[in-house]
Scaffold this motif. Structure first.
Motif, mmCIF file in Angstrom:
data_model
loop_
_atom_site.group_PDB
_atom_site.id
_atom_site.type_symbol
_atom_site.label_atom_id
_atom_site.label_comp_id
_atom_site.label_asym_id
_atom_site.label_seq_id
_atom_site.Cartn_x
_atom_site.Cartn_y
_atom_site.Cartn_z
ATOM 1 N N ASP A 166 -0.208 5.268 3.590
ATOM 2 C CA ASP A 166 0.834 5.522 4.576
ATOM 3 C C ASP A 166 1.283 4.240 5.274
ATOM 4 N N ALA A 167 0.375 3.261 5.355
ATOM 5 C CA ALA A 167 0.700 2.017 6.053
ATOM 6 C C ALA A 167 1.420 1.018 5.158
ATOM 7 N N TRP A 168 1.355 1.234 3.834
ATOM 8 C CA TRP A 168 1.911 0.254 2.900
ATOM 9 C C TRP A 168 3.396 0.010 3.192
ATOM 10 N N GLY A 169 3.742 -1.284 3.300
ATOM 11 C CA GLY A 169 5.121 -1.692 3.509
ATOM 12 C C GLY A 169 5.579 -1.683 4.952
ATOM 13 N N LEU A 170 4.752 -1.149 5.879
ATOM 14 C CA LEU A 170 5.149 -1.137 7.291
ATOM 15 C C LEU A 170 4.852 -2.495 7.933
#
Length: 479
Positions: A56-60
């Motif tokens: 869910d955190a990927w790319g944030l």
């Protein structure tokens, strides 16, 4: 690396190893970021800390995942370069449950084989456990507003919470200025009566006629000038605690009335024919030797037995060792903040002088000395000129106060040993104390346990003072 950040480490151990298998074994939270400071990977510890899954955190952006207080200013990652190396900062992050978590973050630059930056690595340490340990340690050194870490005070702090949870009468003894009032209020504040009133009466501050009315109250017309009925302090303390300080100054006639109350918990106001039942816990304090007053007929023995259910003795400051330095630093920080002064500490000369001053007024005197020094100090350290003249001019080893010593124990103890010979005017306290130790050892036939009891000290206190004065030999330790 695929589009969700799953990557491998090539040729590690001669084989291709999944990056996750390495990162997830690290107990600290690890966050891998791209050059644009966007999240590539969170290990399991980071997922647990933030409450966000790696997928869910990927790319944030990093600031949207960690939500750290360090992001409020200039991002620490901006200052990294191959030449500067890692940097470490402390701050807070906000996890998914909106909890503020104190952390220490180490920021590192990740470079490729040619030394070119390709991303960033953040290692996040959770500081909550350290803070809890620090708070627990600080709590162990204090009870209410009383602080100390000498063995005598630590033993005192260890038993006070249990005493506070009972309704037994407490007798607090100790020299003037040791903090008996603070201790009584602290016992009340941690007891089951904390929501009730804490009423203090100084038994030596009022004449006998007024003191009786103050304690037990009076009815209208009970005596000349009694135009209105007045509730006494006992009634005002209902469901709370009544603290009688300087109980040794209580007149004998009122000692009888106090004894009656302790027996049946009923008070009789002046001019009233009807008693009033009150629920009050009694705490009394004195700097006097009540046993000696009983022998002299100035204090009722039966009242002493009633008050002395739980006896707590606060040792004088001269017996508390390193607590002097702890208290000096505490009051310096307090008054520097109170008076808005930037004072860093004491000069070496002043510190040496204050550490060897005998403090006949105990903690109250130490506090007053520091308050005076902070008031007049114009530099960033307390200098000799900032101390009261009597402290600077006083010789080291000023004789201790003449009031009788009280055994430093909880509950009853043998009478404290007195000096076998008179104290001369020229003789300092250190020589008097050394002589008392020698006399006690002779009387105890070299048994240190017995000598400590005669002196009213703990064994560790006796042993420390024996080493200080060079009294070490082949005496039987009495273990």
């Amino acid at each position: 690396m695929d589009t969700r950040g799953r990557a491998t480490v090539v040729d590690l151990f001669g084989r291709s190893i999944p990056l996750s298998s390495l990162l997830d074994e690290i107990p600290s939270a690890v966050v891998i970021l791209s050059r644009e400071r966007r999240v590539i990977r969170l290990n399991r510890a980071a997922e647990a800390l933030t409450g966000i899954r790696s997928e869910d955190a990927w790319g944030l952006p990093c600031r949207h995942v960690l939500r750290s207080s360090l992001c409020a200013g200039s991002c620490p990652l901006r200052s990294l370069s191959p030449d500067t190396g890692p940097t470490c900062r402390e701050g807070d992050i906000i996890n998914r449950d909106r909890q503020k978590v104190p952390v220490r973050i180490t920021f590192s630059l990740v470079c490729d084989h040619e030394g070119s930056p390709v991303g960033f690595l953040e290692v996040v340490e959770d500081l909550r456990i350290l803070q809890q340990l620090s708070d627990k340690k600080a709590h162990a050194y204090s009870f209410g507003n009383i602080i100390g870490h000498s063995p005598e005070m630590e033993r005192l702090f260890s038993i006070l919470p249990g005493i506070a949870q009972t309704d037994s009468s407490v007798l607090i003894t100790g020299e003037t200025g040791t903090g008996k009032d603070l201790l009584a209020e602290a016992i009340h504040q941690v007891s089951g009566r904390a929501k009730g009133p804490f009423i203090k009466v100084n038994c030596g501050a009022l004449p006998e006629t007024l003191l009786e009315s103050e304690l037990f109250g009076h009815e209208k017309g009970a005596f000349t000038g009694a135009a209105h009925s007045k509730p006494g302090r006992f009634k005002l303390a209902h469901n709370g605690t009544l603290f009688l300080t300087e109980i040794g100054d209580l007149p004998l006639s009122l000692q009888v009335k106090l004894l009656t109350f302790l027996d049946d918990r009923i008070i009789h106001p002046l001019g009233s024919t009807k008693g009033i039942r009150v629920d009050v816990r009694m705490i009394a304090a004195t700097h006097r030797d009540l046993h000696a007053m009983v022998r002299e007929g100035r204090f009722r023995e039966d009242l002493l037995f009633r008050l002395n259910v739980v006896r707590v003795h606060i040792p004088p400051l001269r017996e508390r060792g390193d607590d002097v330095r702890l208290l000096l630093d505490h009051f310096l920080a307090f008054f520097s903040s109170e008076f808005q002064k930037k004072i860093k500490g004491f000069s070496a000369e002043v510190l040496d002088l204050l550490l060897h001053y005998p403090y006949p007024g105990n903690v109250r005197e130490l506090k007053n000395i520091v308050e005076y020094a902070v008031n007049v100090c114009t530099a960033d350290t307390i200098q000799r000129r900032d101390l009261p003249a009597y402290v600077v001019e006083a010789p080291r080893g000023v004789p201790a106060p003449a009031e009788p010593a009280v055994p430093s124990r909880v509950a009853s103890a043998p009478e404290a040993l007195s000096p076998a010979r008179a104290v001369s005017a020229e003789e300092g306290w250190e020589e008097v104390e050394r002589r008392m130790i020698l006399d006690a050892l002779v009387q105890a036939r070299g048994r240190r346990n017995r000598a400590a009891e005669l002196l009213g000290w703990g064994r560790s206190t006796l042993w420390r003072k024996m080493k200080r004065y060079g009294i070490v030999g082949n005496q039987n330790r009495g273990e």
